[in-house]
Design an enzyme around this catalytic site. Structure first.
Site, short mmCIF file in Angstrom:
data_model
loop_
_atom_site.label_atom_id
_atom_site.label_comp_id
_atom_site.label_asym_id
_atom_site.label_seq_id
_atom_site.Cartn_x
_atom_site.Cartn_y
_atom_site.Cartn_z
N SER A 24 0.84 -1.19 0.00
CA SER A 24 0.00 0.00 0.00
C SER A 24 0.88 1.26 0.00
O SER A 24 1.69 1.43 -0.91
CB SER A 24 -0.96 -0.05 1.19
OG SER A 24 -1.98 0.90 1.05
N HIS A 29 -6.70 -6.04 -1.77
CA HIS A 29 -5.60 -5.11 -1.49
C HIS A 29 -4.54 -5.72 -0.57
O HIS A 29 -3.35 -5.50 -0.76
CB HIS A 29 -6.18 -3.85 -0.85
CG HIS A 29 -5.19 -2.74 -0.66
ND1 HIS A 29 -4.60 -2.08 -1.71
CD2 HIS A 29 -4.68 -2.19 0.48
CE1 HIS A 29 -3.77 -1.15 -1.24
NE2 HIS A 29 -3.79 -1.20 0.09
N ASP A 77 -8.51 -5.50 -6.16
CA ASP A 77 -8.22 -4.46 -5.17
C ASP A 77 -9.28 -3.36 -5.24
O ASP A 77 -9.49 -2.76 -6.28
CB ASP A 77 -6.83 -3.89 -5.43
CG ASP A 77 -6.36 -2.91 -4.36
OD1 ASP A 77 -7.17 -2.55 -3.48
OD2 ASP A 77 -5.18 -2.52 -4.40
#
Length: 461
Positions: A279, A404, A370
């Site tokens: 991330s 994600h 995601d």
């Protein structure tokens, strides 16, 4: 890539008990004695698969297999699956289909991978392991009949046919955990066992390990990297110890100091290190590989190709953060959908990290499901930039229906989670089984990539 861990650990006692059960069963005949649940190995590293079997059932008997595990805060995670014993009265989850429960079909590690918060817990709780020196304790049970989660959690469910305890470790025997306060650097260093050096496998490739915009310090991936032969520095960059409490601005000097610390370690292979980031940690990993010459390999996991959420101060200039448009946030089933929030980096070239200038290799791991942000688009833009510069120093793996949060193998799937920064729950995306399968491939690819680009080739005599 998985190696047996059982031989390195002491033997743990498994308690199996057989007893009559008051739960409803589809079998009219008496329950045979000697029902046994077997998990092999009984104790292993968390990134290792296990076999799960039940013996001593009636042929064709319906049973429910249940697993439970608590995180570091004591939050209980549960999973269950419905099976029907074969003609010999056995259930082998690697061969038989689950007929219902938290997953269906043949899924050998489904009981562990499909663990979710118990019905009495907040449903969007992400499993966090903070006390990495202690294993996760997985309790498994076998019940008569095909039971629902409500029935399994009921105080009148009755005694199970069999129970056992399975241990899953983040640190192999001999891994060293060393809290780090070096200059301004804060984190925790994990070093592989000395037996690796004795066997001629040291010193070790060094890796700087970073996560996202929730801040703090997460150690579980570094502990597992050390168990696989890497010296890994779990690096905090805000909201930890005496570091800034908020994600506002960074200076590349902080990360240079972290690289300096890692390369000062006697057990770390010189002269270069790698980095891995998830991330927000993904764009930081790109920045380290671009602006710090000693960083020669970067693993990017569902990140961005631009600098996001904070200013990054370099020696001669500052990279501003990519703009965020909060008006694009959507509410889906009481969870925030932030997929459209980030602006397109191509519309803000001043925020893009110029990775084509890096003397490093890149591995992009992309979850095509995601929902946190547009990871696939960001990866494509990064690769196009490398192609235009005639660079072929990258690999990319795309994973269908994967969200994600791509963790090391067999970490529980997280579709949505509470985010400390925005103080509410956010959509992460993905579908359970393909996401869990992607985690296995992504982890093996990461280990191979880092070894390839950080290890010194050995001369054959």
């Amino acid at each position: 890539m998985h190696r047996s861990f059982c031989s390195q650990l002491k033997t743990y006692f498994i308690q199996t008990k057989c007893c009559s059960l008051g739960a409803v069963s589809n079998m009219s005949s008496a329950q045979p004695k000697g029902v046994e649940m077997v998990v092999e190995p009984v104790s292993c590293l968390h990134d290792e698969p296990v076999s799960i079997r039940v013996h001593g059932l009636n042929p064709g008997q319906d049973v429910t297999l249940q697993a439970s595990m608590k995180d570091s805060k004591g939050i209980n995670f549960l999973s269950y699956a419905h099976y029907r014993a074969d003609s010999s009265g056995q259930v082998d989850v690697s061969k038989l289909e689950s007929l219902g429960g938290h997953y269906k079909g043949i899924f050998p590690m489904g009981l562990i991978g499909s663990l979710v918060p118990a019905p009495n817990e907040y449903k969007y709780t992400r499993f966090f392991k903070r006390d990495v020196e202690n294993p996760n304790i997985v309790k498994m049970t076998v019940h008569k009949g095909h039971l629902s989660d409500e029935a399994l959690c009921s105080p009148v469910v009755g005694e199970p046919l069999a129970t056992l305890t399975h241990l899953r470790h983040y640190m192999s025997p001999g891994v060293q955990r060393i809290p780090v306060r070096f200059g301004k650097v804060r984190g925790c260093l994990f070093l592989p066992p000395d037996l690796y050096i004795i066997a001629g496998n040291g010193p070790f490739p060094g890796v700087i390990d970073m996560f996202g915009s929730a801040g703090g310090l997460l150690e579980y991936r570094s502990a597992q990297l050390a168990s696989r032969g890497f010296a890994s520095l779990a690096l905090a960059f805000f909201a930890y110890d005496d570091l800034p409490k908020h994600l506002e601005e960074f200076n590349i000097a902080y990360f240079e100091e972290a690289v300096e610390f890692l390369l000062k370690q006697e057990k770390v292979l010189k002269p270069s290190v790698g980095t891995i980031g998830t991330s927000k940690g993904g764009d930081l990993a790109l920045s380290l590989a671009t602006f710090i010459p000693e960083v020669k390999a970067a693993v990017w996991i569902n990140g961005c190709n631009a600098n996001v959420q904070s200013y990054l101060h370099l020696q001669d200039r500052t990279i501003p953060p990519l703009d965020i448009d909060v008006s694009r946030v959507k509410l889906v089933d009481d969870v925030l959908d932030c997929y459209e929030v980030l602006e397109n980096p191509e519309d803000h070239p001043e925020t893009i990290i110029p990775i084509e200038k890096a003397d490093a290799h890149f591995l992009f791991l992309v979850g095509l499901g995601d929902k946190n942000w547009k990871s696939e688009s960001f990866a494509d833009q990064a690769i196009e930039r490398l192609r235009k510069a005639n660079c072929n120093n990258y690999e990319i793996h795309r994973y269908m229906s994967t969200g994600h949060i791509i963790e090391p193998p067999y970490s529980p799937f997280c579709f949505a989670t509470y985010h400390k920064l925005i103080k509410t729950s956010m959509l992460m995306g993905g579908s359970q089984k393909p996401h869990l399968e992607a985690q296995v491939h992504a982890w093996d690819s990461t280990l191979i990539f880092l070894h390839k680009h950080l290890s010194v080739p050995r001369v054959k005599l």
